[in-house]
Design a protein around this motif. Structure first.
Motif, mmCIF file in Angstrom:
data_model
loop_
_atom_site.group_PDB
_atom_site.id
_atom_site.type_symbol
_atom_site.label_atom_id
_atom_site.label_comp_id
_atom_site.label_asym_id
_atom_site.label_seq_id
_atom_site.Cartn_x
_atom_site.Cartn_y
_atom_site.Cartn_z
ATOM 1 N N GLY A 20 0.831 -1.198 0.000
ATOM 2 C CA GLY A 20 0.000 0.000 0.000
ATOM 3 C C GLY A 20 0.867 1.250 0.000
ATOM 4 O O GLY A 20 1.748 1.402 0.837
ATOM 5 N N LEU A 21 0.618 2.112 -0.965
ATOM 6 C CA LEU A 21 1.349 3.381 -1.060
ATOM 7 C C LEU A 21 0.371 4.508 -0.800
ATOM 8 O O LEU A 21 -0.808 4.398 -1.142
ATOM 9 C CB LEU A 21 1.986 3.518 -2.438
ATOM 10 N N GLU A 22 0.868 5.592 -0.210
ATOM 11 C CA GLU A 22 -0.034 6.714 0.080
ATOM 12 C C GLU A 22 0.714 8.031 0.066
ATOM 13 O O GLU A 22 1.945 8.060 0.042
ATOM 14 C CB GLU A 22 -0.721 6.515 1.429
ATOM 15 N N GLY A 23 -0.067 9.090 0.049
ATOM 16 C CA GLY A 23 0.518 10.435 0.045
ATOM 17 C C GLY A 23 0.990 10.824 -1.336
ATOM 18 O O GLY A 23 0.316 10.571 -2.330
ATOM 19 N N GLU A 24 2.178 11.428 -1.379
ATOM 20 C CA GLU A 24 2.748 11.886 -2.634
ATOM 21 C C GLU A 24 3.948 11.036 -3.009
ATOM 22 O O GLU A 24 4.780 10.717 -2.161
ATOM 23 C CB GLU A 24 3.182 13.344 -2.507
ATOM 24 N N ILE A 25 3.999 10.668 -4.274
ATOM 25 C CA ILE A 25 5.187 9.991 -4.791
ATOM 26 C C ILE A 25 5.860 11.004 -5.707
ATOM 27 O O ILE A 25 5.429 11.235 -6.832
ATOM 28 C CB ILE A 25 4.841 8.694 -5.550
ATOM 29 N N ASP A 26 6.876 11.629 -5.159
ATOM 30 C CA ASP A 26 7.569 12.699 -5.870
ATOM 31 C C ASP A 26 9.068 12.563 -5.649
ATOM 32 O O ASP A 26 9.535 11.544 -5.143
ATOM 33 C CB ASP A 26 7.044 14.067 -5.426
ATOM 34 N N GLY A 44 8.615 -12.306 -4.376
ATOM 35 C CA GLY A 44 7.389 -12.720 -5.036
ATOM 36 C C GLY A 44 6.821 -11.587 -5.865
ATOM 37 O O GLY A 44 7.377 -10.496 -5.919
ATOM 38 N N CYS A 45 5.715 -11.853 -6.493
ATOM 39 C CA CYS A 45 5.051 -10.831 -7.301
ATOM 40 C C CYS A 45 4.424 -9.781 -6.388
ATOM 41 O O CYS A 45 4.188 -10.038 -5.210
ATOM 42 C CB CYS A 45 4.012 -11.482 -8.199
ATOM 43 N N VAL A 46 4.161 -8.594 -6.955
ATOM 44 C CA VAL A 46 3.748 -7.457 -6.139
ATOM 45 C C VAL A 46 2.580 -6.720 -6.793
ATOM 46 O O VAL A 46 2.577 -6.487 -7.999
ATOM 47 C CB VAL A 46 4.916 -6.455 -5.956
ATOM 48 N N VAL A 47 1.620 -6.333 -5.952
ATOM 49 C CA VAL A 47 0.585 -5.382 -6.336
ATOM 50 C C VAL A 47 0.905 -4.083 -5.614
ATOM 51 O O VAL A 47 0.976 -4.054 -4.384
ATOM 52 C CB VAL A 47 -0.822 -5.865 -5.934
ATOM 53 N N ALA A 48 1.126 -3.022 -6.365
ATOM 54 C CA ALA A 48 1.322 -1.692 -5.779
ATOM 55 C C ALA A 48 -0.051 -1.046 -5.691
ATOM 56 O O ALA A 48 -0.630 -0.654 -6.702
ATOM 57 C CB ALA A 48 2.269 -0.855 -6.632
ATOM 58 N N ASP A 49 -0.595 -0.971 -4.471
ATOM 59 C CA ASP A 49 -1.919 -0.386 -4.255
ATOM 60 C C ASP A 49 -1.766 1.121 -4.110
ATOM 61 O O ASP A 49 -1.231 1.619 -3.127
ATOM 62 C CB ASP A 49 -2.562 -0.988 -3.011
ATOM 63 N N LEU A 50 -2.234 1.844 -5.113
ATOM 64 C CA LEU A 50 -2.068 3.292 -5.190
ATOM 65 C C LEU A 50 -3.314 4.048 -4.737
ATOM 66 O O LEU A 50 -3.405 5.261 -4.943
ATOM 67 C CB LEU A 50 -1.713 3.682 -6.628
ATOM 68 N N ALA A 51 -4.247 3.369 -4.082
ATOM 69 C CA ALA A 51 -5.502 4.005 -3.674
ATOM 70 C C ALA A 51 -5.272 5.211 -2.781
ATOM 71 O O ALA A 51 -6.039 6.172 -2.826
ATOM 72 C CB ALA A 51 -6.408 2.994 -2.974
ATOM 73 N N GLY A 52 -4.231 5.198 -1.987
ATOM 74 C CA GLY A 52 -3.966 6.304 -1.069
ATOM 75 C C GLY A 52 -3.030 7.361 -1.612
ATOM 76 O O GLY A 52 -2.627 8.274 -0.887
ATOM 77 N N VAL A 53 -2.669 7.271 -2.888
ATOM 78 C CA VAL A 53 -1.741 8.234 -3.484
ATOM 79 C C VAL A 53 -2.513 9.450 -3.982
ATOM 80 O O VAL A 53 -3.422 9.327 -4.800
ATOM 81 C CB VAL A 53 -0.920 7.587 -4.626
ATOM 82 N N ALA A 54 -2.138 10.608 -3.470
ATOM 83 C CA ALA A 54 -2.812 11.852 -3.852
ATOM 84 C C ALA A 54 -2.132 12.535 -5.030
ATOM 85 O O ALA A 54 -2.766 13.289 -5.771
ATOM 86 C CB ALA A 54 -2.842 12.801 -2.658
ATOM 87 N N PHE A 55 -0.835 12.289 -5.205
ATOM 88 C CA PHE A 55 -0.075 12.985 -6.239
ATOM 89 C C PHE A 55 1.102 12.112 -6.650
ATOM 90 O O PHE A 55 1.708 11.433 -5.823
ATOM 91 C CB PHE A 55 0.447 14.320 -5.703
ATOM 92 N N ILE A 56 1.414 12.135 -7.944
ATOM 93 C CA ILE A 56 2.610 11.455 -8.444
ATOM 94 C C ILE A 56 3.217 12.313 -9.542
ATOM 95 O O ILE A 56 2.500 12.845 -10.384
ATOM 96 C CB ILE A 56 2.288 10.023 -8.940
ATOM 97 N N ASP A 57 4.541 12.484 -9.486
ATOM 98 C CA ASP A 57 5.208 13.280 -10.523
ATOM 99 C C ASP A 57 6.095 12.361 -11.366
ATOM 100 O O ASP A 57 6.035 11.132 -11.242
ATOM 101 C CB ASP A 57 5.995 14.444 -9.910
ATOM 102 N N ALA A 58 6.907 12.946 -12.233
ATOM 103 C CA ALA A 58 7.747 12.158 -13.148
ATOM 104 C C ALA A 58 8.705 11.246 -12.395
ATOM 105 O O ALA A 58 8.944 10.105 -12.829
ATOM 106 C CB ALA A 58 8.522 13.091 -14.074
ATOM 107 N N SER A 59 9.232 11.686 -11.273
ATOM 108 C CA SER A 59 10.141 10.823 -10.519
ATOM 109 C C SER A 59 9.374 9.633 -9.936
ATOM 110 O O SER A 59 9.920 8.533 -9.816
ATOM 111 C CB SER A 59 10.876 11.588 -9.428
ATOM 112 N N GLY A 60 8.108 9.829 -9.608
ATOM 113 C CA GLY A 60 7.274 8.728 -9.140
ATOM 114 C C GLY A 60 7.003 7.722 -10.244
ATOM 115 O O GLY A 60 7.043 6.506 -10.003
#
Length: 128
Positions: A20-26, A44-60
């Motif tokens: 689970g990822l949240e906030g800003e990915i910058d 193992g394999c991974v699901v990146a749950d982005l439900a809590g991500v409010a913002f993502i930029d190019a570095s994200g």
């Protein structure tokens, strides 16, 4: 070196976990996000749950693509779940949906992964 492996259906998965990822990915957080996803992909394999991500930029975006490359090198899948609208638009523009499979929820990603595992004869993954 292969940049993007389009034959990911051949990967043998030993399980799948949800990160689970949240906030800003910058620029301030992208390195940590990449490290978290890559570390989980080593096991193992991974699901990146982005439900809590409010913002993502190019570095994200670069962090997600880098984590996908790391996962592919390990013979693992990286699936995206519940991406923010902004990220979905970027994935559309860059035509990255084929290499970063995206699902509306983490549950949908897990279900799709399980179906693919059954169809290919792999051992069914376990959610962690």
């Amino acid at each position: 070196m292969t940049v993007l492996d389009t034959e990911q259906e051949q990967f043998a998965c030993d399980g799948i976990s949800v990160v689970g990822l949240e906030g800003e990915i910058d620029i301030a957080t992208a390195r940590d996000v990449h490290a978290r996803l890559a570390e989980r992909a080593a096991h193992g394999c991974v699901v990146a749950d982005l439900a809590g991500v409010a913002f993502i930029d190019a570095s994200g975006i670069n962090a997600l693509v880098g984590a996908m490359r790391d996962a592919a090198r390990e013979g693992r899948h990286l699936l995206l779940a519940a991406p923010p609208r902004q990220l979905s638009r970027i994935l559309d523009v860059l035509t990255l949906h084929s290499v970063l499979p995206t699902y509306p929820t983490a549950g949908a990603a897990l279900a799709a992964h399980t179906r693919a595992a059954h169809a290919s004869g792999r051992v069914p993954p376990q959610a962690v």
